[in-house]
Motif scaffolding. Structure first.
Motif, PDB file in Angstrom:
ATOM      1  N   SER A 133       0.867  -1.180   0.000  1.00  0.00           N
ATOM      2  CA  SER A 133       0.000   0.000   0.000  1.00  0.00           C
ATOM      3  C   SER A 133       0.903   1.229   0.000  1.00  0.00           C
ATOM      4  O   SER A 133       2.011   1.196   0.540  1.00  0.00           O
ATOM      5  N   ALA A 134       0.438   2.303  -0.632  1.00  0.00           N
ATOM      6  CA  ALA A 134       1.253   3.520  -0.712  1.00  0.00           C
ATOM      7  C   ALA A 134       0.389   4.726  -1.035  1.00  0.00           C
ATOM      8  O   ALA A 134      -0.690   4.590  -1.624  1.00  0.00           O
ATOM      9  N   HIS A 135       0.897   5.878  -0.665  1.00  0.00           N
ATOM     10  CA  HIS A 135       0.349   7.150  -1.103  1.00  0.00           C
ATOM     11  C   HIS A 135       1.324   7.674  -2.143  1.00  0.00           C
ATOM     12  O   HIS A 135       2.544   7.640  -1.921  1.00  0.00           O
ATOM     13  N   VAL A 136       0.800   8.151  -3.254  1.00  0.00           N
ATOM     14  CA  VAL A 136       1.657   8.603  -4.354  1.00  0.00           C
ATOM     15  C   VAL A 136       1.190   9.970  -4.826  1.00  0.00           C
ATOM     16  O   VAL A 136       0.020  10.138  -5.190  1.00  0.00           O
ATOM     17  N   ALA A 137       2.111  10.939  -4.795  1.00  0.00           N
ATOM     18  CA  ALA A 137       1.819  12.277  -5.302  1.00  0.00           C
ATOM     19  C   ALA A 137       2.164  12.309  -6.786  1.00  0.00           C
ATOM     20  O   ALA A 137       3.247  11.875  -7.184  1.00  0.00           O
ATOM     21  N   ILE A 138       1.217  12.815  -7.580  1.00  0.00           N
ATOM     22  CA  ILE A 138       1.423  12.876  -9.029  1.00  0.00           C
ATOM     23  C   ILE A 138       1.364  14.324  -9.503  1.00  0.00           C
ATOM     24  O   ILE A 138       0.804  15.195  -8.840  1.00  0.00           O
ATOM     25  N   GLU A 139       1.953  14.547 -10.661  1.00  0.00           N
ATOM     26  CA  GLU A 139       1.911  15.872 -11.273  1.00  0.00           C
ATOM     27  C   GLU A 139       0.471  16.205 -11.639  1.00  0.00           C
ATOM     28  O   GLU A 139      -0.325  15.316 -11.964  1.00  0.00           O
ATOM     29  N   ASP A 140       0.153  17.479 -11.596  1.00  0.00           N
ATOM     30  CA  ASP A 140      -1.211  17.918 -11.899  1.00  0.00           C
ATOM     31  C   ASP A 140      -1.570  17.746 -13.368  1.00  0.00           C
ATOM     32  O   ASP A 140      -2.745  17.743 -13.720  1.00  0.00           O
ATOM     33  N   THR A 141      -0.578  17.588 -14.233  1.00  0.00           N
ATOM     34  CA  THR A 141      -0.817  17.553 -15.674  1.00  0.00           C
ATOM     35  C   THR A 141      -1.017  16.147 -16.240  1.00  0.00           C
ATOM     36  O   THR A 141      -1.300  15.998 -17.424  1.00  0.00           O
ATOM     37  N   VAL A 142      -0.853  15.113 -15.417  1.00  0.00           N
ATOM     38  CA  VAL A 142      -0.965  13.743 -15.923  1.00  0.00           C
ATOM     39  C   VAL A 142      -2.364  13.178 -15.698  1.00  0.00           C
ATOM     40  O   VAL A 142      -3.118  13.665 -14.859  1.00  0.00           O
ATOM     41  N   GLU A 143      -2.674  12.152 -16.459  1.00  0.00           N
ATOM     42  CA  GLU A 143      -3.952  11.452 -16.322  1.00  0.00           C
ATOM     43  C   GLU A 143      -3.824  10.466 -15.152  1.00  0.00           C
ATOM     44  O   GLU A 143      -3.066   9.489 -15.246  1.00  0.00           O
ATOM     45  N   PRO A 144      -4.536  10.692 -14.049  1.00  0.00           N
ATOM     46  CA  PRO A 144      -4.392   9.838 -12.859  1.00  0.00           C
ATOM     47  C   PRO A 144      -4.603   8.344 -13.127  1.00  0.00           C
ATOM     48  O   PRO A 144      -3.848   7.519 -12.610  1.00  0.00           O
ATOM     49  N   GLN A 145      -5.579   7.987 -13.910  1.00  0.00           N
ATOM     50  CA  GLN A 145      -5.863   6.565 -14.161  1.00  0.00           C
ATOM     51  C   GLN A 145      -4.724   5.887 -14.910  1.00  0.00           C
ATOM     52  O   GLN A 145      -4.410   4.730 -14.655  1.00  0.00           O
ATOM     53  N   ALA A 146      -4.087   6.620 -15.825  1.00  0.00           N
ATOM     54  CA  ALA A 146      -2.958   6.056 -16.563  1.00  0.00           C
ATOM     55  C   ALA A 146      -1.779   5.809 -15.627  1.00  0.00           C
ATOM     56  O   ALA A 146      -1.115   4.770 -15.705  1.00  0.00           O
ATOM     57  N   VAL A 147      -1.517   6.748 -14.729  1.00  0.00           N
ATOM     58  CA  VAL A 147      -0.420   6.598 -13.763  1.00  0.00           C
ATOM     59  C   VAL A 147      -0.719   5.424 -12.837  1.00  0.00           C
ATOM     60  O   VAL A 147       0.132   4.575 -12.589  1.00  0.00           O
ATOM     61  N   LEU A 148      -1.935   5.367 -12.330  1.00  0.00           N
ATOM     62  CA  LEU A 148      -2.327   4.279 -11.434  1.00  0.00           C
ATOM     63  C   LEU A 148      -2.212   2.922 -12.123  1.00  0.00           C
ATOM     64  O   LEU A 148      -1.684   1.968 -11.547  1.00  0.00           O
ATOM     65  N   ARG A 149      -2.651   2.843 -13.358  1.00  0.00           N
ATOM     66  CA  ARG A 149      -2.571   1.588 -14.114  1.00  0.00           C
ATOM     67  C   ARG A 149      -1.122   1.137 -14.291  1.00  0.00           C
ATOM     68  O   ARG A 149      -0.787  -0.020 -14.051  1.00  0.00           O
ATOM     69  N   GLU A 150      -0.232   2.067 -14.644  1.00  0.00           N
ATOM     70  CA  GLU A 150       1.174   1.703 -14.853  1.00  0.00           C
ATOM     71  C   GLU A 150       1.833   1.268 -13.541  1.00  0.00           C
ATOM     72  O   GLU A 150       2.561   0.275 -13.507  1.00  0.00           O
TER      73      GLU A 150
END
Length: 106
Positions: free
Chosen positions: A53-70
């Protein structure tokens, strides 16, 4: 099953045997759009099943679902985790003074 009764379950760092905490964290950080990984927990559910389990900070410009899937694919394909839970957060929402958002002490 009690984890303590099976010494081969956990490494000296508390992660399941054969899983390197820093390596997993670094792999997640390599995913495009990932800015930070914190509250990363890796533990043995059973002798043959590790959980992440983890918390992950992502850039505001990316598609969240794509990052999560990868990231999920990396966890399942590279490390064969039994279960993966990742909570996405926007980088802009991160507080620099958050003690839970810091890397664990070496």
């Amino acid at each position: 099953m009690q984890l303590g009764s099976h010494p081969q379950c956990l490494s000296s760092t508390g992660t399941p045997a054969g899983v390197n905490y820093n390596e997993v964290r670094d792999q997640l950080l390599r995913v495009k759009g990932v800015r930070a990984v914190h509250n990363l927990h890796i533990w043995a559910l059973t002798m043959n099943q590790a959980v992440l389990s983890a918390h992950v900070a992502i850039e505001d410009t990316v598609e969240p679902q794509a990052v999560l899937r990868e990231m999920t694919q990396v966890c399942f394909k590279t490390y064969s985790f039994h279960s993966v839970t990742i909570q996405l957060e926007q980088q802009a929402d991160q507080r620099p003074d958050c003690s839970l958002c810091q890397d664990p002490a070496k």
